[in-house]
Design a protein around this motif. Structure first.
Motif, mmCIF file in Angstrom:
data_model
loop_
_atom_site.group_PDB
_atom_site.id
_atom_site.type_symbol
_atom_site.label_atom_id
_atom_site.label_comp_id
_atom_site.label_asym_id
_atom_site.label_seq_id
_atom_site.Cartn_x
_atom_site.Cartn_y
_atom_site.Cartn_z
ATOM 1 N N LYS A 52 0.825 -1.213 0.000
ATOM 2 C CA LYS A 52 0.000 0.000 0.000
ATOM 3 C C LYS A 52 0.858 1.261 0.000
ATOM 4 C CE LYS A 52 -4.196 -1.812 2.216
ATOM 5 N NZ LYS A 52 -5.047 -1.757 3.438
ATOM 6 N N ALA A 53 1.928 1.253 0.783
ATOM 7 C CA ALA A 53 2.808 2.423 0.849
ATOM 8 C C ALA A 53 3.482 2.680 -0.492
ATOM 9 C CB ALA A 53 3.861 2.212 1.940
ATOM 10 N N VAL A 54 3.899 1.611 -1.168
ATOM 11 C CA VAL A 54 4.540 1.751 -2.476
ATOM 12 C C VAL A 54 3.542 2.270 -3.506
ATOM 13 C CG1 VAL A 54 5.558 0.437 -4.375
ATOM 14 C CG2 VAL A 54 6.335 0.048 -2.030
ATOM 15 N N HIS A 55 2.338 1.729 -3.516
ATOM 16 C CA HIS A 55 1.319 2.195 -4.462
ATOM 17 C C HIS A 55 1.012 3.673 -4.256
ATOM 18 C CE1 HIS A 55 -0.488 -2.032 -5.451
ATOM 19 N NE2 HIS A 55 0.657 -1.797 -6.044
ATOM 20 N N LYS A 56 0.939 4.084 -3.004
ATOM 21 C CA LYS A 56 0.670 5.501 -2.716
ATOM 22 C C LYS A 56 1.767 6.389 -3.290
ATOM 23 C CE LYS A 56 -0.079 8.776 1.081
ATOM 24 N NZ LYS A 56 -0.148 8.939 2.564
ATOM 25 N N GLN A 60 2.252 9.433 -6.595
ATOM 26 C CA GLN A 60 2.704 10.797 -6.316
ATOM 27 C C GLN A 60 3.864 11.179 -7.243
ATOM 28 O OE1 GLN A 60 3.278 10.129 -2.031
ATOM 29 N NE2 GLN A 60 1.577 11.526 -1.620
ATOM 30 N N TYR A 61 5.013 10.560 -7.073
ATOM 31 C CA TYR A 61 6.142 10.720 -7.989
ATOM 32 C C TYR A 61 7.132 9.603 -7.719
ATOM 33 C CZ TYR A 61 8.380 13.056 -3.974
ATOM 34 O OH TYR A 61 8.890 13.354 -2.739
ATOM 35 N N SER A 272 11.516 3.425 -2.864
ATOM 36 C CA SER A 272 12.243 2.583 -1.909
ATOM 37 C C SER A 272 12.100 3.101 -0.487
ATOM 38 C CB SER A 272 13.724 2.507 -2.297
ATOM 39 O OG SER A 272 13.894 1.806 -3.511
ATOM 40 N N ILE A 273 12.119 4.412 -0.319
ATOM 41 C CA ILE A 273 11.936 4.999 1.010
ATOM 42 C C ILE A 273 10.557 4.668 1.558
ATOM 43 C CG2 ILE A 273 11.609 7.195 2.227
ATOM 44 C CD1 ILE A 273 14.504 6.575 2.024
ATOM 45 N N ALA A 274 9.528 4.746 0.712
ATOM 46 C CA ALA A 274 8.171 4.399 1.155
ATOM 47 C C ALA A 274 8.119 2.953 1.641
ATOM 48 C CB ALA A 274 7.178 4.621 0.010
#
Length: 392
Positions: A52-56, A60-61, A272-274
């Motif tokens: 979910k975090a990666v998809h979000k 965005q960018y 990657s940070i997400a």
């Protein structure tokens, strides 16, 4: 004909999908994955929170550059620093890059060049990290290494003392030599190395590329030993499959990594940070880490209970969910046979079966894996008094 350089001895499996601790190949075969992408997918394949975090972030960018401010990098850095008990973070793309950065920082901060590492260590495949690695096999054919690295036996504090002096920039070590055979450092030895570093003004660098991010039941393996490193490197499990590495260091080192001193185009990539933030939100949790410890105790009890009667087994060792089964023979063929039985594991050196299950693994799957190993070894073992294996 493949257009890939043949740098990997690839297995016969081509994944079609993966979820949790299971891989399904293109032929529909299911496998228990006890590699975790070589210690990367600590939460298993495609954990929902990370997905979910990666998809979000994808919506965005994907990339700008490190010239821009980044709240997400600040969040990830704070989580890492606090978990390690340190202060500053540099983001890279991999463990090798993280170790490379740590080597550069140690040399710049101390004004020295000599670095002590250990026989059977593994720190990466860039030129500096290959030079830091205490295994000749990965250096073959590449010519002279960097001359400022020296290698001493692991667990031999007298050898460290013999090489230590005011010309040493750092001592660099793994708490567990993963690629070198799952050799776990002792508290006495590790604390002795740290004290020598303090006496001589050398930095103490701990490579936690494979052991970090909950693998041993703590955020970082050094925390089992009351150590106070100057630099810690992390990667593998940090992004749960997304490429990221990090150097975590003390505040005193900040002036030596100022603007223009080091960089990485893709280091700290937003996607990657997400993934890293979502991974750490799950793993850096007391309840989660307590479960890892409980599963670890269960796994080692299973291994010793089911395998101790097999004379082919030389030793069982490890920490957390990082286990090594040392055999009296090379294990390459054993690994192939285990894959045929639905279990994917790794080697660690020539004679060690390495188990790196996801930290989310169930006890049922832990037991299933050990029974598979037991059945294979009992099938191939000739007799209690014969230490040879019948392997075709």
């Amino acid at each position: 004909m493949s257009h890939l350089f043949p740098t990997y001895a690839r297995w016969e499996i081509e994944p079609e999908s993966a979820s949790g601790s299971t891989i399904i190949d293109k032929n529909g075969n299911k496998y228990l994955d006890f590699t975790s992408g070589i210690g990367v997918c600590n939460l298993g394949h495609r954990p929902i929170h990370v997905e979910k975090a990666v998809h979000k972030q994808l919506n965005q960018y994907w990339h700008v550059s490190n010239l821009f401010q980044s709240d997400s990098q600040e969040t990830a850095a704070k989580m890492l620093a606090q978990a390690a008990g340190l202060h500053r973070v540099f983001f890279a793309n991999s463990g090798a890059e993280a170790n490379e950065a740590a080597i550069k920082l140690a040399r710049k901060a101390t004004g020295r060049t000599k670095i002590i590492t250990f026989i059977n260590s593994f720190h990466g495949r860039t030129f500096a990290t290959m030079s830091a690695t205490g295994q000749d096999k990965i250096k073959h054919g590449f010519g002279p290494m960097l001359e400022t690295f020296v290698y001493v036996p692991f667990h031999d504090i007298e050898s460290v003392k013999a090489e230590m002096g005011n010309d040493v920039a750092a001592v660099m070590l793994e708490i567990v030599q993963g690629e070198g055979g799952i050799h776990v450092g002792s508290k006495e030895f590790l604390q002795g190395v740290q004290e020598l570093c303090k006496q001589h003004g050398a930095l103490f660098i701990i490579d936690e590329i494979q052991t970090g991010i909950g693998r041993t039941g703590k955020p970082f393996a050094f925390q089992h030993y009351d150590l106070d490193p100057d630099l810690v490197t992390s990667a593998k499990g940090l992004g749960n499959g997304f490429p990221i590495g990090a150097v975590i260091g003390k505040e005193k080192l900040t002036p030596y990594f100022g603007p223009g001193s080091h960089g990485s185009t893709f280091g700290g990539n937003p996607v990657s940070i997400a993934a890293a933030v979502a991974t750490m939100e799950t793993i850096f949790n007391t309840e989660f880490l307590d479960e890892v410890v409980d599963k670890s105790q269960f796994l080692f009890l299973l291994l010793r209970t089911h395998l101790k009667h097999l004379h082919i087994i030389q030793d069982i060792r490890g920490i957390g969910l990082m286990a090594g089964i040392e055999c009296q023979i090379p294990v390459t063929t054993l690994l192939s046979e285990l894959r045929k039985m639905g279990l994917i594991v790794l080697p660690a050196g020539e004679k060690v079966i390495r188990l790196l299950p996801p930290l989310t693994i169930s006890k049922e799957d832990l037991e299933k894996s050990v029974i598979i190993i037991k059945h294979l070894l009992e099938k191939l073992y000739l007799s209690p008094n014969n230490k040879k294996m019948a392997i075709n």
